[in-house]
Design a protein around this motif. Structure first.
Motif, short mmCIF file in Angstrom:
data_model
loop_
_atom_site.label_atom_id
_atom_site.label_comp_id
_atom_site.label_asym_id
_atom_site.label_seq_id
_atom_site.Cartn_x
_atom_site.Cartn_y
_atom_site.Cartn_z
N PRO A 101 49.19 55.64 40.76
CA PRO A 101 48.53 56.18 41.96
C PRO A 101 48.85 55.34 43.20
O PRO A 101 48.96 54.12 43.12
CB PRO A 101 47.04 56.09 41.62
CG PRO A 101 46.98 56.04 40.14
CD PRO A 101 48.24 55.36 39.70
N ARG A 102 49.00 56.02 44.32
CA ARG A 102 49.33 55.33 45.58
C ARG A 102 48.13 54.53 46.07
O ARG A 102 47.01 54.96 45.98
CB ARG A 102 49.73 56.35 46.64
CG ARG A 102 50.04 55.71 47.96
CD ARG A 102 51.10 56.48 48.69
NE ARG A 102 51.42 55.81 49.93
CZ ARG A 102 52.51 55.09 50.09
NH1 ARG A 102 53.39 55.02 49.12
NH2 ARG A 102 52.78 54.51 51.23
N ARG A 103 48.44 53.34 46.58
CA ARG A 103 47.40 52.52 47.18
C ARG A 103 47.98 51.75 48.35
O ARG A 103 49.19 51.50 48.40
CB ARG A 103 46.78 51.58 46.15
CG ARG A 103 47.73 50.51 45.65
CD ARG A 103 47.06 49.58 44.69
NE ARG A 103 46.06 48.82 45.40
CZ ARG A 103 45.89 47.50 45.25
NH1 ARG A 103 46.63 46.84 44.43
NH2 ARG A 103 44.96 46.87 45.92
N ASP A 104 47.14 51.43 49.30
CA ASP A 104 47.56 50.61 50.43
C ASP A 104 47.58 49.15 49.98
O ASP A 104 46.62 48.66 49.38
CB ASP A 104 46.60 50.77 51.61
CG ASP A 104 46.66 52.16 52.21
OD1 ASP A 104 47.73 52.80 52.11
OD2 ASP A 104 45.64 52.61 52.77
N LEU A 105 48.68 48.50 50.26
CA LEU A 105 48.81 47.09 49.88
C LEU A 105 48.39 46.21 51.04
O LEU A 105 48.60 46.53 52.21
CB LEU A 105 50.26 46.78 49.51
CG LEU A 105 50.84 47.54 48.32
CD1 LEU A 105 52.29 47.13 48.10
CD2 LEU A 105 50.02 47.29 47.07
N ARG A 106 47.79 45.09 50.70
CA ARG A 106 47.45 44.06 51.68
C ARG A 106 48.36 42.87 51.42
O ARG A 106 48.79 42.65 50.30
CB ARG A 106 45.99 43.64 51.53
CG ARG A 106 45.00 44.75 51.83
CD ARG A 106 43.62 44.33 51.46
NE ARG A 106 43.66 44.03 50.02
CZ ARG A 106 42.65 43.62 49.31
NH1 ARG A 106 41.50 43.44 49.86
NH2 ARG A 106 42.77 43.38 48.02
N LEU A 107 48.64 42.12 52.46
CA LEU A 107 49.52 40.96 52.31
C LEU A 107 48.95 39.95 51.32
O LEU A 107 49.71 39.24 50.66
CB LEU A 107 49.75 40.30 53.67
CG LEU A 107 50.56 41.11 54.66
CD1 LEU A 107 50.63 40.38 56.01
CD2 LEU A 107 51.94 41.41 54.14
N THR A 108 47.66 39.92 51.18
CA THR A 108 47.03 38.94 50.28
C THR A 108 46.93 39.44 48.84
O THR A 108 46.49 38.69 47.97
CB THR A 108 45.62 38.59 50.79
OG1 THR A 108 44.86 39.79 50.91
CG2 THR A 108 45.69 37.87 52.13
N ASP A 109 47.33 40.68 48.58
CA ASP A 109 47.25 41.22 47.22
C ASP A 109 48.14 40.41 46.27
O ASP A 109 49.30 40.13 46.57
CB ASP A 109 47.70 42.68 47.16
CG ASP A 109 46.65 43.65 47.66
OD1 ASP A 109 45.49 43.24 47.82
OD2 ASP A 109 47.01 44.81 47.90
N SER A 110 47.57 40.06 45.13
CA SER A 110 48.32 39.38 44.08
C SER A 110 49.16 40.41 43.34
O SER A 110 48.67 41.49 43.00
CB SER A 110 47.35 38.71 43.11
OG SER A 110 48.01 38.35 41.92
N ILE A 111 50.40 40.07 43.08
CA ILE A 111 51.31 40.99 42.38
C ILE A 111 50.81 41.28 40.97
O ILE A 111 50.81 42.42 40.53
CB ILE A 111 52.73 40.41 42.36
CG1 ILE A 111 53.27 40.32 43.78
CG2 ILE A 111 53.65 41.25 41.48
CD1 ILE A 111 54.49 39.47 43.92
N SER A 112 50.36 40.26 40.28
CA SER A 112 49.96 40.46 38.89
C SER A 112 48.50 40.89 38.74
O SER A 112 48.19 41.73 37.90
CB SER A 112 50.20 39.19 38.07
OG SER A 112 49.44 38.12 38.60
N GLN A 113 47.61 40.38 39.58
CA GLN A 113 46.19 40.68 39.39
C GLN A 113 45.72 41.90 40.17
O GLN A 113 45.02 42.74 39.62
CB GLN A 113 45.35 39.46 39.74
CG GLN A 113 45.60 38.32 38.78
CD GLN A 113 44.82 37.08 39.15
OE1 GLN A 113 44.18 37.02 40.19
NE2 GLN A 113 44.88 36.07 38.30
N ASP A 114 46.07 42.00 41.46
CA ASP A 114 45.59 43.12 42.27
C ASP A 114 46.41 44.38 42.06
O ASP A 114 45.87 45.46 41.91
CB ASP A 114 45.59 42.75 43.76
CG ASP A 114 44.63 41.61 44.07
OD1 ASP A 114 43.54 41.59 43.46
OD2 ASP A 114 44.96 40.75 44.90
#
Length: 109
Positions: free
Chosen positions: A38-51
């Motif tokens: 599903p599409r989601r808006d990414l934030r610069l602080t998003d963790s690649i593995s956790q978020d």
């Protein structure tokens, strides 16, 4: 009277600065991540593995799509595997794109 003519290439090809803006790179990352989830808006602080929850295979798929979008090589870049956040990925994409532009300019006769 002179007329301004805009060619399709001029419309389709944004300036290098626009193409490599943080927002443009994040949009490409969002599109790449959304290819199989599903599409989601990414934030610069998003963790690649956790978020975002990208495992190693999903990350390779995303990187392949980003490589194609920017005509760069990421999978063989050691710094890509130490990227922990979206901001880290953006920095690596921008650095690789700048390096590719420098290399292609240096190769021109």
């Amino acid at each position: 009277m002179t007329e301004n003519v805009v060619t399709p290439a001029a419309v389709a090809t944004p300036a290098a600065e626009d193409r490599l803006s943080t927002e443009a790179i994040v949009r490409v990352l969002e599109d790449a991540v959304a290819a199989d989830r599903p599409r989601r808006d990414l934030r610069l602080t998003d963790s690649i593995s956790q978020d975002i929850r990208l495992d190693s295979l999903a990350l390779l798929e995303v990187l392949t799509r980003v490589e194609e979008a920017f005509d760069i090589e990421l999978i063989d870049a050691p710094e890509i595997y130490s990227a922990a956040t979206v901001e880290d990925l953006v920095a690596v994409v921008r650095a690789r794109a700048a390096q590719a532009a420098t290399t292609s300019t240096a190769e021109r006769p």
